[in-house]
Write an enzyme that holds these catalytic residues in place. Sequence first.
Site, PDB file in Angstrom:
ATOM      1  N   SER A 241       0.755  -1.290   0.073  1.00  0.00           N
ATOM      2  CA  SER A 241      -0.032  -0.063  -0.110  1.00  0.00           C
ATOM      3  C   SER A 241       0.926   1.365   0.107  1.00  0.00           C
ATOM      4  O   SER A 241       0.368   2.272  -0.676  1.00  0.00           O
ATOM      5  CB  SER A 241      -1.080   0.168   1.183  1.00  0.00           C
ATOM      6  OG  SER A 241      -0.386  -0.473   2.284  1.00  0.00           O
ATOM      7  N   HIS A 271      -2.026  -8.895   1.761  1.00  0.00           N
ATOM      8  CA  HIS A 271      -1.744  -7.673   2.532  1.00  0.00           C
ATOM      9  C   HIS A 271      -2.912  -7.309   3.609  1.00  0.00           C
ATOM     10  O   HIS A 271      -3.294  -8.218   4.181  1.00  0.00           O
ATOM     11  CB  HIS A 271      -1.470  -6.489   1.465  1.00  0.00           C
ATOM     12  CG  HIS A 271      -0.871  -5.386   2.037  1.00  0.00           C
ATOM     13  ND1 HIS A 271      -0.392  -5.202   3.164  1.00  0.00           N
ATOM     14  CD2 HIS A 271      -0.841  -3.898   1.379  1.00  0.00           C
ATOM     15  CE1 HIS A 271       0.238  -3.963   3.310  1.00  0.00           C
ATOM     16  NE2 HIS A 271      -0.056  -3.043   2.379  1.00  0.00           N
ATOM     17  N   HIS A 317       5.578 -12.765   7.157  1.00  0.00           N
ATOM     18  CA  HIS A 317       5.624 -11.418   6.900  1.00  0.00           C
ATOM     19  C   HIS A 317       6.838 -11.168   6.057  1.00  0.00           C
ATOM     20  O   HIS A 317       7.754 -12.084   6.008  1.00  0.00           O
ATOM     21  CB  HIS A 317       5.770 -10.369   8.062  1.00  0.00           C
ATOM     22  CG  HIS A 317       5.821  -9.090   7.818  1.00  0.00           C
ATOM     23  ND1 HIS A 317       6.805  -8.299   7.550  1.00  0.00           N
ATOM     24  CD2 HIS A 317       4.579  -8.175   7.860  1.00  0.00           C
ATOM     25  CE1 HIS A 317       6.125  -7.006   7.413  1.00  0.00           C
ATOM     26  NE2 HIS A 317       4.620  -7.201   7.591  1.00  0.00           N
ATOM     27  N   ARG A 326       2.600  -4.931  16.443  1.00  0.00           N
ATOM     28  CA  ARG A 326       1.106  -4.436  16.512  1.00  0.00           C
ATOM     29  C   ARG A 326       0.400  -5.693  16.817  1.00  0.00           C
ATOM     30  O   ARG A 326      -0.650  -5.191  17.330  1.00  0.00           O
ATOM     31  CB  ARG A 326       0.951  -4.090  14.869  1.00  0.00           C
ATOM     32  CG  ARG A 326       2.023  -2.942  14.420  1.00  0.00           C
ATOM     33  CD  ARG A 326       1.783  -2.841  12.961  1.00  0.00           C
ATOM     34  NE  ARG A 326       2.212  -4.166  12.155  1.00  0.00           N
ATOM     35  CZ  ARG A 326       1.841  -4.214  10.690  1.00  0.00           C
ATOM     36  NH1 ARG A 326       1.562  -3.070  10.209  1.00  0.00           N
ATOM     37  NH2 ARG A 326       2.319  -5.339  10.285  1.00  0.00           N
ATOM     38  N   ASP A 372      -2.714  -8.625  11.428  1.00  0.00           N
ATOM     39  CA  ASP A 372      -3.774  -9.053  11.047  1.00  0.00           C
ATOM     40  C   ASP A 372      -4.259 -10.154  11.938  1.00  0.00           C
ATOM     41  O   ASP A 372      -5.464 -10.447  11.653  1.00  0.00           O
ATOM     42  CB  ASP A 372      -3.988  -9.302   9.522  1.00  0.00           C
ATOM     43  CG  ASP A 372      -3.538  -8.079   8.684  1.00  0.00           C
ATOM     44  OD1 ASP A 372      -4.051  -7.205   9.163  1.00  0.00           O
ATOM     45  OD2 ASP A 372      -2.639  -8.241   7.683  1.00  0.00           O
TER      46      ASP A 372
END
Length: 433
Positions: A241, A271, A317, A326, A372
């Site tokens: 992105s 993603h 990743h 995160r 995620d």
Amino acid sequence: MPSLKEKFAAKVPDMRDRVKRILKEHGETKISDVTISQAYGGMRGVKCMVTETSALDPNSGIRFRGYTIPELQEKLPRAAGGEEPLPEGLFHLLLTGELPTADEVAEITAAWRQEKELPGHVKACLDALPQDTHPMSQFSVGIVALQRDSIFVKRYREGMSKMDYWEPTFDDAMVLLGRLPLLAAYIYRRSYKNGEHLAGTADADWAGNLAGMLGIDRPQFQELMRLYMTIHADHEGGNVSAHTTHLVGSALSDVYLSLAAGMNGLAGPLHGLANQEVIRWILNMKQEIGGTPSKDQAADYVWKTLKEGRVVPGFGHGVLRVTDPRYMAQQKFADKHLPDDENYKIVRMLYEVVPNILLEQGKAKNPWPNVDAHSGCLLVHYGLVEYDFYTVLFGVSRAMGVLASLVWDRALGLPLERPKSVTTEWMEQQVSG
Ligand code: CMX
């Protein structure tokens, strides 16, 4: 107090000098060699672009202008009575490199909250789409429809010096960031709540107001939105992105066209869309097993997924080689606010199960969970159960990072991006004896 724009403007000359100096004195210094595997393999590890806002270390994770997520939670201003950082403060940090005061954060909140309603043509455009159009497609369409108001486009047409490009880019970014929560909420309410739209909360911050417009006006959910918007904002420049926004922006496409392109990349399942895939995958597992899975049942399900040639969503990743910080920030939030939530317990159990299996399978370079893997169970807990919408929230947050970078791209006069491609025949010639 200087405005955010004035503060940014004051930083531009020094950064321009630094870049000019390093190019003049060291422009020919090599920082990367590229192998054939890298050329075919998604350019992993090739250092060939510059992003100032954040840096990603494989072993310690993201740092926003040098600060880790726990440091941001400690140092960024918070909402009254809140414990999570206000994402407006992160935007200030990404753009200027400096931690903001509470007043500086309030200035950004006020600027973004000036945007009270989407233009009528944008609503009409969205309303013309079938209701079941994927929310990320609606998001992209909505951002492009907003482009009609681009200040950059108008100024460029009038004739503008290159030195000034950053100014209307900054102005466009501020308007767009103010409008993105309106767009996200509009999409959510038209897709899932019979088009019954909700007014924002007059004195709420940017993320708190989004919570209200979605229809979940609970203080804890507002806190989640503040955390969510902060941690998803930026992940250095090479992710799909960010890289796409930068690439499209390099053609002097305005922030709307550039961000929409970036969002189309975020909408891919490898993603940002992985956040909806994770929760679907967990719920499918529960359904297939007929309840909460045991560790052994979960392990069987993971193996089944792999044997079907699918990826385990939320794990692995392109850069990280440890658990995503995160993910850890969300785990901390869950431990504090929803320790007994059933889906959260499954997410925690998967953390113990999946990495060992991915290691045993021996393919994934990083077996650990990414951002995620966690977000879905938090959203479900507060009643946001429309999974297809999740990536839109990621997108609202990601806009802060990629637009701060785009303003810098324009301020530094970065040129059209145009790497060289080669053919397989050329590769073969290079290696033939
Ligand atoms: N499950 C199964 N296989 C995986 C895997 C996973 N979670 N992660 C990597 N692999 C596989 C790859 O598909 C690849 O297989 P092939 O050799 O058959 O092509 C192999 O392991 C090597 O891949 P890698 O170098 O470890 O990973 P990449 O850098 O190519 O890809 C990523 C990174 C994120 C796309 C990958 O780990 C993946 O597909 N994960 C699941 C999807 C996901 O969670 N995406 C979200 C990432 C965070 C974000 O951007 O939002």
